[in-house]
Design a protein around this motif. Structure first.
Motif, mmCIF file in Angstrom:
data_model
loop_
_atom_site.group_PDB
_atom_site.id
_atom_site.type_symbol
_atom_site.label_atom_id
_atom_site.label_comp_id
_atom_site.label_asym_id
_atom_site.label_seq_id
_atom_site.Cartn_x
_atom_site.Cartn_y
_atom_site.Cartn_z
ATOM 1 N N SER A 69 0.860 -1.175 0.000
ATOM 2 C CA SER A 69 0.000 0.000 0.000
ATOM 3 C C SER A 69 0.899 1.228 0.000
ATOM 4 N N ASP A 101 -7.549 6.797 2.290
ATOM 5 C CA ASP A 101 -6.759 6.524 1.080
ATOM 6 C C ASP A 101 -5.316 6.921 1.313
ATOM 7 N N ALA A 102 -4.460 5.952 1.617
ATOM 8 C CA ALA A 102 -4.792 4.545 1.836
ATOM 9 C C ALA A 102 -4.268 4.121 3.193
ATOM 10 N N GLU A 159 -5.947 -0.668 -1.034
ATOM 11 C CA GLU A 159 -6.686 0.541 -1.394
ATOM 12 C C GLU A 159 -8.099 0.390 -0.843
ATOM 13 N N SER A 326 -12.231 9.033 -0.819
ATOM 14 C CA SER A 326 -10.868 9.423 -1.156
ATOM 15 C C SER A 326 -10.847 10.827 -1.747
#
Length: 351
Positions: A69, A101-102, A159, A326
Motif C-alpha cells: 500500500s 486513502d490509503a 486501497e 478518497s
C-alpha cells in the motif's frame, strides 16, 4: 499477538501517519516513521528512496506474496472543517488526510504482516511494502522498488475497496492535444482561430465511441479536463490552443489502438504523457480470488487506478475504507473498518 493487539497498534500507527504531511515526493518523514515503527517491534526494514519494505522468507519452496500500500497523499481538498493533520476520533470515525486513502489499508497490512510473522504464514512467504508516489504514479514509487524485491508471485494491493475484490482496473491515458491556427487581429476578423478548431476537436471527442465494452470495466471513456491558449491580449486571434484529455481504457483495447483512433478522429497534434498505465486483470481462477469468494467477498472492476497497474504479476486490489471518500474534505475511515481489514487480510492469507 492477538487481533486486538494488532488493531490497537494499527490504529496508533495510522494516527501517527496522519499527523505527518506526506504529499507525493515529500514522504521522507512518514518513511522514517515506518522504519522506526517496525524496528521497535523487532522487524528490520529496507528502504529505497521513500519506499520501505520488510520481508519474511521462511521457505524458498513457497511462493511469495506482496502486501503493498502507499503512504503518500494528495493535498487537502478545499472545504476541510477539521485540521487534515490532526487525527480526530468522533462517533467511531477517524478523521484526517490519508486516513481512508490509503492509510487504513497500509496499517492493516502492517499489522497483518506482524501477526503472520509471529504466528507463521502457512501458505506464502511475505513481503510488506509501503510505497511512495502512488498518487502521481511517479517513477520513485513501486517502479523503483520492484527490482529490489525477491521474486513475487502475487500481490494484495491495499486501497479502499470496502474489503471487496477489485480484480480489474481501467488503464489511464492522458493526452496533451494542440490545435494550430493563424494569428490575426480580432477587430478585422483576420487569421484562423486555434481555439475554434479545438472546440471542433472536443466535440468530435464527445461523439467518439469505442465499440468493445468490458463486462467488468464498461466502455472506454474520454473526458476533456482542461483547455487554454497562450493569449494574454483580448484582441489577438489565438494561433495555438492546447487541451488535455483523460482517457480510461478497458482491458479490451491496447493504449496504442486508442491513441491511433483518436489521432484519426481529430485535427490536432496528440501527445500521450505515458503509455505505461495499462488496464490490469486478475484471473478469476487465481487462488486469492477463489478464497476470497469462499469468504463471501464479491469481485468487481474498478474505475480508479492504483499501483496494481504497474505490477507484472497477478495483483488483487483489496482494502478497508470506501473509495468514494478518497480525496474529499474531512476524509475519514470507520474504526471498525480498520479492524475488519486486519481480520480479512489474515483470514484470506491463512486460507
Amino acid at each position: 499477538m492477538s487481533i486486538d493487539t494488532a488493531y490497537e497498534q494499527a490504529l496508533d500507527l495510522l494516527q501517527a501517519l496522519i499527523a505527518i504531511p506526506s504529499y507525493s515526493r515529500e514522504e521522507n518523514a512518514t518513511a522514517d516513521l515506518l522504519v522506526n515503527w517496525f524496528a521497535a517491534r523487532g522487524i528490520t526494514c529496507s528502504r529505497k528512496g521513500n519506499n520501505v519494505w520488510a520481508q519474511h522468507i521462511f521457505s524458498p519452496d513457497q511462493e511469495t506474496l506482496l502486501l503493498c500500500s502507499h503512504h503518500d497523499t494528495v493535498r487537502p481538498a478545499a472545504g476541510y472543517t477539521k485540521h487534515p493533520f490532526s487525527p480526530f476520533i468522533e462517533e467511531g470515525r477517524l478523521y484526517g488526510l490519508g486516513s481512508n486513502d490509503a492509510g487504513a489499508s497500509l496499517v492493516a497490512m502492517a499489522a497483518t504482516f506482524l501477526y503472520l510473522v509471529q504466528r507463521g504464514a502457512a501458505r506464502y512467504n511475505l513481503v510488506f511494502a509501503a510505497v511512495a508516489e502512488e498518487e502521481i504514479s511517479g517513477s520513485g514509487g513501486i517502479s523503483l522498488l520492484l527490482p529490489e524485491l525477491p521474486q513475487l508471485h502475487c500481490a494484495l494491493v491495499g486501497e479502499p475497496t470496502m474489503m471487496q475484490m477489485a480484480v480489474a482496473e481501467r488503464g489511464l491515458l492522458v493526452l496533451d492535444c494542440t490545435s494550430c491556427g493563424v494569428a490575426g487581429h480580432a477587430a478585422r476578423n483576420e487569421g484562423e482561430s486555434a481555439l475554434y478548431k479545438a472546440v471542433v476537436a472536443i466535440q468530435q471527442l464527445q461523439e467518439l465511441h469505442f465499440e468493445k465494452v468490458s463486462e467488468l470495466l464498461g466502455a472506454v471513456s474520454l473526458n476533456v479536463t482542461g483547455i487554454q491558449t497562450e493569449n494574454k491580449a483580448h484582441n489577438v486571434i489565438p494561433d495555438r490552443c492546447t487541451f488535455m484529455v483523460d482517457v480510461r481504457v478497458n482491458e479490451l483495447y491496447a493504449h496504442e489502438a486508442v491513441l491511433d483512433r483518436i489521432r484519426q478522429t481529430i485535427d490536432a497534434e496528440v501527445q500521450p504523457r505515458s503509455l505505461r498505465l495499462r488496464s490490469s486483470m486478475m484471473p478469476l481462477e487465481h487462488e486469492l480470488v477463489q478464497k476470497g469468494l469462499s469468504m463471501g467477498m464479491e469481485y468487481y472492476g474498478s474505475p480508479t487506478l492504483s499501483d496494481k497497474a504497474l505490477m507484472p504479476f497477478p495483483a488483487l486490489k483489496l482494502g478497508p475504507g470506501d473509495s468514494a471518500r478518497s480525496h474529499t474534505a474531512d476524509e475519514f475511515v470507520y474504526l471498525q473498518e480498520i479492524r475488519q481489514g486486519i481480520e480479512g487480510y489474515i483470514e484470506l492469507i491463512k486460507r
